[in-house]
Design an enzyme around this catalytic site. Structure first.
Site, PDB file in Angstrom:
ATOM      1  N   GLN A   9       1.027  -1.360   0.017  1.00 45.42           N
ATOM      2  CA  GLN A   9       0.032   0.108  -0.041  1.00 45.42           C
ATOM      3  C   GLN A   9       0.754   1.424  -0.004  1.00 45.42           C
ATOM      4  OE1 GLN A   9      -3.441  -1.048   2.105  1.00 45.42           O
ATOM      5  NE2 GLN A   9      -4.204   1.121   2.282  1.00 45.42           N
ATOM      6  N   SER A  88       4.091  -6.478   2.742  1.00 50.30           N
ATOM      7  CA  SER A  88       2.690  -6.555   3.242  1.00 50.30           C
ATOM      8  C   SER A  88       1.783  -7.273   1.942  1.00 50.30           C
ATOM      9  CB  SER A  88       2.319  -5.438   3.660  1.00 50.30           C
ATOM     10  OG  SER A  88       1.016  -5.310   4.259  1.00 50.30           O
ATOM     11  N   LEU A  89       0.877  -6.210   1.444  1.00 47.16           N
ATOM     12  CA  LEU A  89       0.013  -6.525   0.327  1.00 47.16           C
ATOM     13  C   LEU A  89       0.973  -7.204  -0.866  1.00 47.16           C
ATOM     14  CD1 LEU A  89      -2.557  -6.269  -1.495  1.00 47.16           C
ATOM     15  CD2 LEU A  89      -1.849  -3.867  -1.742  1.00 47.16           C
ATOM     16  N   ARG A 113      -9.236  -9.287   1.425  1.00 47.59           N
ATOM     17  CA  ARG A 113      -8.356  -8.669   2.340  1.00 47.59           C
ATOM     18  C   ARG A 113      -8.782  -7.069   2.594  1.00 47.59           C
ATOM     19  NH1 ARG A 113      -3.190  -6.140   2.685  1.00 47.59           N
ATOM     20  NH2 ARG A 113      -1.779  -7.007   3.992  1.00 47.59           N
ATOM     21  N   HIS A 195      -1.262  -4.333  10.651  1.00 44.06           N
ATOM     22  CA  HIS A 195      -0.176  -5.221  11.223  1.00 44.06           C
ATOM     23  C   HIS A 195      -0.334  -5.009  12.710  1.00 44.06           C
ATOM     24  CE1 HIS A 195       0.799  -6.582   7.454  1.00 44.06           C
ATOM     25  NE2 HIS A 195       0.786  -5.281   6.880  1.00 44.06           N
ATOM     26  N   GLN A 244       0.151 -12.865   8.766  1.00 49.95           N
ATOM     27  CA  GLN A 244       0.500 -11.529   8.268  1.00 49.95           C
ATOM     28  C   GLN A 244      -0.448 -10.489   8.699  1.00 49.95           C
ATOM     29  OE1 GLN A 244      -0.381  -9.413   4.884  1.00 49.95           O
ATOM     30  NE2 GLN A 244       1.740 -10.007   3.871  1.00 49.95           N
TER      31      GLN A 244
END
Length: 293
Positions: A9, A88-89, A113, A195, A244
């Protein structure tokens, strides 16, 4: 040895993907497939939408995933990474690049998600802040002493760590860390406490979908965010992918473990090619980082 890395992101920009669509029939097919999977014209928002349009979580995450994945899959020359990783993503794009998840299956997960994270953020508002100029151990110890929810969320580079949690927790930690000598503590313009434990409802919502998705043994090692170490077994990949959402992104450790495995060349795929390149160079300026053209 070469690793391909995929941003998360923040890598969105107006007009993203239009050049790929215009230049490659394969890319055009993939964009059309993405629109069919999602049930709306994501490509139209990517090509013509405003910055505000692209900041909507339900748009942002699929757009970044589609952009970087299509760039990899439609490259003129076949790409053969020795390893992959995503921030991440970006881990979803990395898994597609490694052949572990089919493009439409990964896109469905990314869309779910995004919705789950937005719902969790709406239910329990939170925020994030970047801490510059302190060592990880000092930040970890300070967060552990604070009563409100605040945890290390992104280990981006040595000396740059993002904290995440409730608004009260992040505000308290920001003051404590400034007093401990942080060079700067910068509030981030984000839509939630990503997170962190506040994303637990999203993790639970996504667990069943991940477990039901077919994941194949990847064609190369996939370095995953949860521990920064490589995975090749499908069940291990699923377990780490589920974890995650509430676990920190250990990007610094990921690059260090790749270095230890002999990887010296990194190819960033997606975004404008500068987000992960800058982080990697701060881990070791001698690493070779380039962008997939």
């Amino acid at each position: 040895m070469t690793a391909y890395v995929f941003p998360g992101q923040g890598a969105q920009f107006t007009g993203m993907g239009k050049d790929l669509f215009d230049l490659s029939e394969h890319a055009k097919t993939l964009f059309m497939q993405a629109d069919d999977v999602l049930g709306f014209s994501l490509s139209d928002v990517m090509f013509n939408g405003s910055e505000e349009d692209l900041r909507q979580t339900r748009i942002t995450q699929p757009a970044i995933f589609v952009h970087s994945t299509v760039a990899f899959l439609s490259a003129e020359e076949p790409q053969e990474p020795d390893a992959v990783a995503g921030h991440s993503l970006g881990e979803f794009s990395a898994l597609v690049a490694a052949g572990a998840i089919a493009f439409p299956d990964a896109l469905r997960l990314v869309s779910q998600r995004a919705r789950a994270m937005q719902e969790a953020a709406d239910a329990r508002p939170g925020t994030m802040a970047a801490v510059l100029g302190l060592d990880d151990a000092t930040i970890e110890a300070a967060c552990a002493e604070i009563k409100d929810v605040v945890v290390p969320a992104n280990y981006n580079t040595p000396g740059q760590l993002v904290i995440s949690g409730s608004e009260e927790g992040v505000a308290t930690a920001s003051k404590v860390l400034s007093d401990l000598g942080a060079r700067r503590v910068l509030p981030l313009n984000v839509g939630g406490a990503f997170h962190s434990p506040l994303m637990e409802p999203a993790r639970e919502a996504l667990r069943e979908a991940i477990e039901a998705t077919r994941i194949r043994p990847p064609g190369c090692e996939v370095y995953q965010n949860v521990d920064g170490r490589p995975s090749v077994a499908p069940e291990e990949i699923k377990r780490k992918l589920i974890a995650q959402l509430t676990a920190p992104v250990r990007w610094t450790q990921t690059i260090q473990h790749m270095q230890a495995a002999g990887i010296r060349r990194f190819v960033e795929v997606g975004g404008k090619g500068k987000i992960l390149a800058g982080l990697i160079k701060k881990v070791d300026r001698d690493l070779d980082v380039e962008q997939l053209s």
